[in-house]
Design a protein around this motif. Structure first.
Motif, PDB file in Angstrom:
ATOM      1  N   LEU A  80       0.821  -1.207   0.000  1.00  0.00           N
ATOM      2  CA  LEU A  80       0.000   0.000   0.000  1.00  0.00           C
ATOM      3  C   LEU A  80       0.858   1.261   0.000  1.00  0.00           C
ATOM      4  N   GLU A  81       1.920   1.265   0.796  1.00  0.00           N
ATOM      5  CA  GLU A  81       2.781   2.447   0.854  1.00  0.00           C
ATOM      6  C   GLU A  81       3.501   2.671  -0.479  1.00  0.00           C
ATOM      7  N   HIS A  82       3.987   1.603  -1.107  1.00  0.00           N
ATOM      8  CA  HIS A  82       4.639   1.757  -2.408  1.00  0.00           C
ATOM      9  C   HIS A  82       3.633   2.227  -3.466  1.00  0.00           C
ATOM     10  N   ARG A  84       0.967   3.977  -2.824  1.00  0.00           N
ATOM     11  CA  ARG A  84       0.704   5.368  -2.484  1.00  0.00           C
ATOM     12  C   ARG A  84       1.789   6.283  -3.052  1.00  0.00           C
ATOM     13  N   SER A  85       3.046   5.845  -2.951  1.00  0.00           N
ATOM     14  CA  SER A  85       4.143   6.648  -3.475  1.00  0.00           C
ATOM     15  C   SER A  85       3.968   6.903  -4.966  1.00  0.00           C
ATOM     16  N   ALA A  86       3.585   5.868  -5.698  1.00  0.00           N
ATOM     17  CA  ALA A  86       3.423   6.000  -7.145  1.00  0.00           C
ATOM     18  C   ALA A  86       2.243   6.898  -7.501  1.00  0.00           C
ATOM     19  N   VAL A  87       1.093   6.657  -6.863  1.00  0.00           N
ATOM     20  CA  VAL A  87      -0.125   7.381  -7.228  1.00  0.00           C
ATOM     21  C   VAL A  87      -0.121   8.798  -6.658  1.00  0.00           C
ATOM     22  N   GLU A  88       0.074   8.896  -5.350  1.00  0.00           N
ATOM     23  CA  GLU A  88       0.009  10.217  -4.718  1.00  0.00           C
ATOM     24  C   GLU A  88       1.206  11.076  -5.127  1.00  0.00           C
ATOM     25  N   GLY A  89       2.343  10.450  -5.374  1.00  0.00           N
ATOM     26  CA  GLY A  89       3.499  11.207  -5.846  1.00  0.00           C
ATOM     27  C   GLY A  89       3.226  11.866  -7.191  1.00  0.00           C
ATOM     28  N   THR A  90       2.563  11.131  -8.086  1.00  0.00           N
ATOM     29  CA  THR A  90       2.197  11.692  -9.389  1.00  0.00           C
ATOM     30  C   THR A  90       1.197  12.833  -9.225  1.00  0.00           C
ATOM     31  N   HIS A 223       9.552  11.058   1.210  1.00  0.00           N
ATOM     32  CA  HIS A 223       8.631  11.196   2.333  1.00  0.00           C
ATOM     33  C   HIS A 223       7.978   9.848   2.671  1.00  0.00           C
ATOM     34  N   VAL A 224       7.504   9.153   1.657  1.00  0.00           N
ATOM     35  CA  VAL A 224       6.878   7.856   1.873  1.00  0.00           C
ATOM     36  C   VAL A 224       7.897   6.847   2.388  1.00  0.00           C
TER      37      VAL A 224
END
Length: 257
Positions: A80-82, A84-90, A223-224
C-alpha cells in the motif's frame, strides 16, 4: 436517487466506516443474520453491501465460508505504501505544476494547522491523536487537490482509506503496549513518532512554495520512504505476542509460505 438506493448507500457507508474504524475487526467473520440484526436491515441488503465492499478490498468472500473483514499484514502495508508513493506522488507533481494561488493558499493553511498540532504520540490522549490524524490527512489532501485527474484521485482515496485502517490499528496496538509491555513501548513509540512528526512534511511544503515540479515526485517518494522504514523498524521491535505483532507478522509469514 430512489429511497432504496439512498438506504443502500447509507448501509454501505455505515458498514464501511465500521471496518475502517476497526469496529469490525480485521479478519472478523461477517455473518449475515447477525449483521442484519445489528444494522436493522434484511439479509439481502447486507449481502449486497458486502459484495460492494469486496470490490473495495475491505471484505473478503471465501468460497463456502461466507464473508469476512479483510485481514491486514505487513506485506500488504508495504504494498500500500509503495502504491501510495506511485499514485500520490504523481498527483503531487501534477498539483505543483498546475496549482494556482488558491491551491497554494489551501496548502499553506493546512500546513499551518498541522504545524500547530501537538506532535503525534501514541502516549497522548485519543483526542490529540484524532486531531493530528485529521490535520495530517487534510494537509495531504491539500497537496494533491490541484491535480485534476479524477480516476487517479479515486485510486488515491482508496489507498488512503486502506492506510487509515492500518494507521489506526498500529496506533491502537502501540497504545496497548504501554500496558502489556511497558519496557518496550517507549522505544517503539519513538520510532513511530519520528515518522509521523511535522518535520518530514517540511520538504513537501517547500516544494509547493518554490513550485519545483522537477523535484516534486522524488521528494514525495522520500517522504513515503520514511514511513516504510519506520514500519520496517516497528516490525522488528514490536514484541512477539502483542496484537500488532501477531496480526502483522503472522499474516506476513503466511504470505511468504
Amino acid at each position: 436517487m430512489t429511497n432504496s438506493h439512498s438506504k443502500s448507500d447509507a448501509l454501505y457507508t455505515q458498514v464501511r466506516d465500521d471496518i475502517l474504524t476497526l469496529t469490525l475487526a480485521p479478519d472478523a467473520p461477517l455473518r449475515l443474520p447477525a449483521l442484519a440484526e445489528r444494522y436493522q436491515v434484511g439479509v439481502t441488503p447486507i449481502r449486497e453491501c458486502l459484495n460492494r465492499l469486496s470490490a473495495d478490498k475491505l471484505v473478503i468472500i471465501a468460497h463456502n465460508k461466507g464473508f469476512r473483514v479483510a485481514s491486514i499484514s505487513f506485506s500488504e502495508l508495504l504494498d500500500l505504501e509503495h502504491s501510495r508513493s506511485a499514485v500520490e506522488g504523481t498527483l503531487f507533481q501534477r498539483s505543483v505544476q498546475r496549482g494556482d494561488d488558491a491551491w497554494e493558499a489551501r496548502v499553506i493553511g493546512a500546513y499551518h494547522q498541522l504545524s500547530k498540532t501537538p506532535a503525534m504520540s501514541v502516549t497522548g490522549t485519543q483526542s490529540d491523536i484524532d486531531l493530528w490524524n485529521r490535520r495530517h490527512a487534510a494537509f495531504h489532501d491539500a497537496l494533491i487537490s490541484a491535480a485534476d485527474t479524477p480516476w487517479m484521485q479515486h485510486f488515491q482515496r482508496q489507498l488512503a482509506d486502506q492506510l487509515r485502517r492500518y494507521q489506526l490499528f498500529i496506533q491502537t496496538g502501540l497504545r496497548d503496549m504501554f500496558q502489556s509491555h511497558p519496557e518496550n513501548a517507549p522505544q517503539v513509540a519513538e520510532v513511530y513518532a519520528k515518522a509521523m512528526a511535522t518535520d518530514p512534511h517540511d520538504d513537501l511544503y517547500q516544494i509547493v512554495l518554490s513550485r519545483d515540479t522537477a523535484r516534486a515526485r522524488a521528494v514525495f517518494e522520500q517522504h513515503v520512504n520514511l514511513s516504510i522504514r519506520a514500519f520496517q523498524d516497528l516490525n522488528t521491535l514490536i514484541p512477539a505476542g502483542t496484537i500488532v505483532a501477531t496480526t502483522l507478522q503472522t499474516q506476513n509469514q503466511e504470505a511468504r509460505a
